[in-house]
Write a protein that holds these residues in place. Sequence first.
Motif, PDB file in Angstrom:
ATOM      1  N   MET A  42      83.833  -9.979 -19.878  1.00 43.13           N
ATOM      2  CA  MET A  42      82.858  -8.976 -19.458  1.00 43.13           C
ATOM      3  C   MET A  42      81.441  -9.490 -19.672  1.00 43.13           C
ATOM      4  O   MET A  42      81.185 -10.218 -20.629  1.00 43.13           O
ATOM      5  N   ASP A  43      80.562  -9.084 -18.791  1.00 45.89           N
ATOM      6  CA  ASP A  43      79.135  -9.323 -18.990  1.00 45.89           C
ATOM      7  C   ASP A  43      78.565  -8.086 -19.667  1.00 45.89           C
ATOM      8  O   ASP A  43      78.473  -7.016 -19.070  1.00 45.89           O
ATOM      9  N   PHE A  44      78.215  -8.231 -20.943  1.00 46.05           N
ATOM     10  CA  PHE A  44      77.798  -7.104 -21.761  1.00 46.05           C
ATOM     11  C   PHE A  44      76.281  -6.977 -21.721  1.00 46.05           C
ATOM     12  O   PHE A  44      75.556  -7.887 -22.145  1.00 46.05           O
ATOM     13  N   PHE A  45      75.804  -5.849 -21.213  1.00 49.36           N
ATOM     14  CA  PHE A  45      74.372  -5.584 -21.118  1.00 49.36           C
ATOM     15  C   PHE A  45      74.192  -4.078 -20.986  1.00 49.36           C
ATOM     16  O   PHE A  45      75.152  -3.318 -21.077  1.00 49.36           O
ATOM     17  N   GLY A  46      72.981  -3.623 -20.791  1.00 47.76           N
ATOM     18  CA  GLY A  46      72.747  -2.209 -20.586  1.00 47.76           C
ATOM     19  C   GLY A  46      72.576  -1.445 -21.893  1.00 47.76           C
ATOM     20  O   GLY A  46      72.262  -2.019 -22.943  1.00 47.76           O
ATOM     21  N   PRO A  47      72.788  -0.130 -21.878  1.00 47.24           N
ATOM     22  CA  PRO A  47      72.503   0.694 -23.063  1.00 47.24           C
ATOM     23  C   PRO A  47      73.356   0.322 -24.269  1.00 47.24           C
ATOM     24  O   PRO A  47      72.958   0.558 -25.417  1.00 47.24           O
ATOM     25  N   GLY A  48      74.544  -0.242 -24.050  1.00 44.98           N
ATOM     26  CA  GLY A  48      75.381  -0.650 -25.167  1.00 44.98           C
ATOM     27  C   GLY A  48      74.763  -1.766 -25.991  1.00 44.98           C
ATOM     28  O   GLY A  48      75.099  -1.926 -27.179  1.00 44.98           O
ATOM     29  N   TRP A  49      73.891  -2.546 -25.391  1.00 44.28           N
ATOM     30  CA  TRP A  49      73.225  -3.631 -26.118  1.00 44.28           C
ATOM     31  C   TRP A  49      72.396  -3.066 -27.277  1.00 44.28           C
ATOM     32  O   TRP A  49      72.507  -3.518 -28.425  1.00 44.28           O
ATOM     33  N   ASP A  50      71.585  -2.037 -26.968  1.00 40.12           N
ATOM     34  CA  ASP A  50      70.763  -1.425 -28.015  1.00 40.12           C
ATOM     35  C   ASP A  50      71.622  -0.705 -29.042  1.00 40.12           C
ATOM     36  O   ASP A  50      71.302  -0.698 -30.237  1.00 40.12           O
ATOM     37  N   ALA A  51      72.713  -0.084 -28.580  1.00 42.01           N
ATOM     38  CA  ALA A  51      73.599   0.597 -29.517  1.00 42.01           C
ATOM     39  C   ALA A  51      74.266  -0.397 -30.456  1.00 42.01           C
ATOM     40  O   ALA A  51      74.376  -0.159 -31.667  1.00 42.01           O
ATOM     41  N   ALA A  52      74.726  -1.533 -29.912  1.00 45.27           N
ATOM     42  CA  ALA A  52      75.350  -2.560 -30.753  1.00 45.27           C
ATOM     43  C   ALA A  52      74.356  -3.109 -31.770  1.00 45.27           C
ATOM     44  O   ALA A  52      74.710  -3.395 -32.922  1.00 45.27           O
ATOM     45  N   GLU A  53      73.101  -3.214 -31.352  1.00 46.48           N
ATOM     46  CA  GLU A  53      72.073  -3.675 -32.283  1.00 46.48           C
ATOM     47  C   GLU A  53      71.861  -2.645 -33.388  1.00 46.48           C
ATOM     48  O   GLU A  53      71.751  -3.001 -34.572  1.00 46.48           O
ATOM     49  N   THR A 375      68.740  -7.611  -9.292  1.00 48.75           N
ATOM     50  CA  THR A 375      69.483  -7.158 -10.472  1.00 48.75           C
ATOM     51  C   THR A 375      69.441  -5.647 -10.600  1.00 48.75           C
ATOM     52  O   THR A 375      70.457  -5.002 -10.867  1.00 48.75           O
ATOM     53  N   ARG A 376      68.277  -5.050 -10.404  1.00 52.51           N
ATOM     54  CA  ARG A 376      68.181  -3.595 -10.489  1.00 52.51           C
ATOM     55  C   ARG A 376      69.039  -2.930  -9.427  1.00 52.51           C
ATOM     56  O   ARG A 376      69.633  -1.876  -9.656  1.00 52.51           O
ATOM     57  N   GLY A 377      69.126  -3.544  -8.248  1.00 51.83           N
ATOM     58  CA  GLY A 377      69.980  -2.993  -7.208  1.00 51.83           C
ATOM     59  C   GLY A 377      71.441  -3.030  -7.587  1.00 51.83           C
ATOM     60  O   GLY A 377      72.226  -2.165  -7.193  1.00 51.83           O
ATOM     61  N   LEU A 378      71.834  -4.037  -8.367  1.00 50.29           N
ATOM     62  CA  LEU A 378      73.239  -4.180  -8.763  1.00 50.29           C
ATOM     63  C   LEU A 378      73.606  -3.280  -9.927  1.00 50.29           C
ATOM     64  O   LEU A 378      74.702  -2.719  -9.961  1.00 50.29           O
ATOM     65  N   VAL A 379      72.728  -3.136 -10.910  1.00 51.10           N
ATOM     66  CA  VAL A 379      73.107  -2.442 -12.142  1.00 51.10           C
ATOM     67  C   VAL A 379      72.414  -1.094 -12.309  1.00 51.10           C
ATOM     68  O   VAL A 379      72.762  -0.350 -13.225  1.00 51.10           O
ATOM     69  N   GLY A 380      71.470  -0.755 -11.431  1.00 51.14           N
ATOM     70  CA  GLY A 380      70.792   0.519 -11.564  1.00 51.14           C
ATOM     71  C   GLY A 380      69.743   0.485 -12.658  1.00 51.14           C
ATOM     72  O   GLY A 380      69.358  -0.564 -13.165  1.00 51.14           O
ATOM     73  N   ARG A 381      69.277   1.660 -13.034  1.00 48.38           N
ATOM     74  CA  ARG A 381      68.289   1.744 -14.101  1.00 48.38           C
ATOM     75  C   ARG A 381      68.918   1.402 -15.429  1.00 48.38           C
ATOM     76  O   ARG A 381      70.128   1.519 -15.623  1.00 48.38           O
ATOM     77  N   ALA A 382      68.106   1.013 -16.362  1.00 47.97           N
ATOM     78  CA  ALA A 382      68.616   0.562 -17.660  1.00 47.97           C
ATOM     79  C   ALA A 382      69.348   1.671 -18.410  1.00 47.97           C
ATOM     80  O   ALA A 382      70.213   1.405 -19.218  1.00 47.97           O
ATOM     81  N   GLY A 383      69.036   2.920 -18.148  1.00 49.70           N
ATOM     82  CA  GLY A 383      69.764   4.008 -18.796  1.00 49.70           C
ATOM     83  C   GLY A 383      68.961   4.742 -19.853  1.00 49.70           C
ATOM     84  O   GLY A 383      69.471   5.632 -20.511  1.00 49.70           O
ATOM     85  N   GLY A 384      67.710   4.374 -20.010  1.00 49.24           N
ATOM     86  CA  GLY A 384      66.875   5.094 -20.954  1.00 49.24           C
ATOM     87  C   GLY A 384      66.999   4.529 -22.361  1.00 49.24           C
ATOM     88  O   GLY A 384      67.866   3.735 -22.688  1.00 49.24           O
ATOM     89  N   ASP A 385      66.106   4.968 -23.206  1.00 48.47           N
ATOM     90  CA  ASP A 385      66.070   4.549 -24.603  1.00 48.47           C
ATOM     91  C   ASP A 385      67.104   5.390 -25.361  1.00 48.47           C
ATOM     92  O   ASP A 385      66.956   6.599 -25.494  1.00 48.47           O
ATOM     93  N   ILE A 386      68.148   4.749 -25.891  1.00 43.69           N
ATOM     94  CA  ILE A 386      69.192   5.510 -26.548  1.00 43.69           C
ATOM     95  C   ILE A 386      68.701   6.170 -27.831  1.00 43.69           C
ATOM     96  O   ILE A 386      69.216   7.205 -28.243  1.00 43.69           O
ATOM     97  N   HIS A 387      67.677   5.578 -28.461  1.00 47.80           N
ATOM     98  CA  HIS A 387      67.108   6.213 -29.655  1.00 47.80           C
ATOM     99  C   HIS A 387      66.395   7.513 -29.274  1.00 47.80           C
ATOM    100  O   HIS A 387      66.480   8.506 -30.003  1.00 47.80           O
ATOM    101  N   ALA A 388      65.723   7.493 -28.130  1.00 49.09           N
ATOM    102  CA  ALA A 388      65.091   8.718 -27.662  1.00 49.09           C
ATOM    103  C   ALA A 388      66.131   9.757 -27.273  1.00 49.09           C
ATOM    104  O   ALA A 388      65.962  10.959 -27.525  1.00 49.09           O
ATOM    105  N   LEU A 389      67.231   9.301 -26.659  1.00 54.81           N
ATOM    106  CA  LEU A 389      68.304  10.220 -26.312  1.00 54.81           C
ATOM    107  C   LEU A 389      68.919  10.855 -27.554  1.00 54.81           C
ATOM    108  O   LEU A 389      69.272  12.040 -27.563  1.00 54.81           O
ATOM    109  N   ALA A 390      69.046  10.064 -28.609  1.00 54.24           N
ATOM    110  CA  ALA A 390      69.616  10.585 -29.856  1.00 54.24           C
ATOM    111  C   ALA A 390      68.740  11.660 -30.473  1.00 54.24           C
ATOM    112  O   ALA A 390      69.223  12.614 -31.077  1.00 54.24           O
TER     113      ALA A 390
END
Length: 392
Positions: A42-53, A375-390
């Motif tokens: 898998m190519d791991f990127f997106g909001p899970g990257w910040d969560a894993a960090e 890249t943005r066309g392929l993966v869409g928006r980054a998904g927002g700041d997960i810390h802000a969502l929390a």
Amino acid sequence: MRAVVCGAGIAGLALAGCLGRQGWDVVVLERAPRPREQGYMMDFFGPGWDAAEAMGVLPAVRELGYTVDRLSYVDEHGRDRAGLPFARFARALDGHLVSVMRPDLEQVLREHARGVAELRFGRRVVGVRQRPGGAGAVLDDGTVLDADLVVGADGVHSAVRRSAFGPEERYRRWLGLHTAAYVFEDPESYRRIGSRFCLTDSIDRAMGFYGLRDGRVAAFAVHRSAAPSLPAAPREALRAVHGSLGWIVPRALAACPAADRLYYDAVTQVEVPRWSSGRVVLLGDSGQAVSLLGGQGASLGIAGAWLLAERLARAASVDEALADWERVWRPVVAEKQRVARGGAQWFLPSSRARRQARRLALRLAALPGLDSVVTRGLVGRAGGDIHALAAA
């Protein structure tokens, strides 16, 4: 507080580790007798990257990850017909990209959960029971494990979803494809792949290959199908569908393992109008499956789990946390599912014209300034700041 997590996949393990570190009593139930060896690269990127960090597991994920030089679409003779240096793709994602095998990612998350959650393998959940202020997971031997929260993280064929929300067919959106994945040994194939991620530049069916650090090759296959029902003999079905493809495909199909060591499934999304019912909640592919076309299933699984744990820690009650989590997380998942559906023709062209369009897009992506647009066309928006969502 006690949680029973049904499913020791990526989302379930991520939530178990997060809740366990918050002081929850967590039990994870997994029907498989041991950790699964099958799975995709898998190519791991997106909001899970910040969560894993935020979870502290990102360094381990990167350590087990692979450095890929190039994405290459090759013809039947192995000639490169289109492609893109992975460095450009990574740069468009601010370097937040790593290629990792699914079993390796699960290993990292099991280590994260070790000592703070109890993992029970070989335990099959067949349903759930609701009660005031809690719920119970029903096992196939009749045992009921009561908890303040039961989490269905048991995949697209979720028994928890079927029991609490209704028949599987009601919520699965089939995308017209079947897919498979396995690992095989062949030094010649390994040599030809090198440090690239190679895919056949084919129409309506394709196979892809990565070389692993132990000398083996990770293969996956995808093809269009007339029906979602799965073949009785998946290995033979793969050979029949992909057998006429050239390059190293015949070698890979000859080495395809038996069904018990082969991942094979229909490509689907899961769309549930509401992710929780009482004290039962769906997490990961059981309620928010994006499909391999979106390329962010693992990322969303980890991010969704981390965010749910954060909401549970901050909210005044479990019920409030579940409602808040769905309110802030559903728009992110819906956008990724939309992008995945729109990317089907990119991922697997149905005509020569569409294949040519993909080749052109990859050539444009090699031009300065356009890599981020593609890249943005392929993966869409980054998904927002997960810390802000929390904290929302």
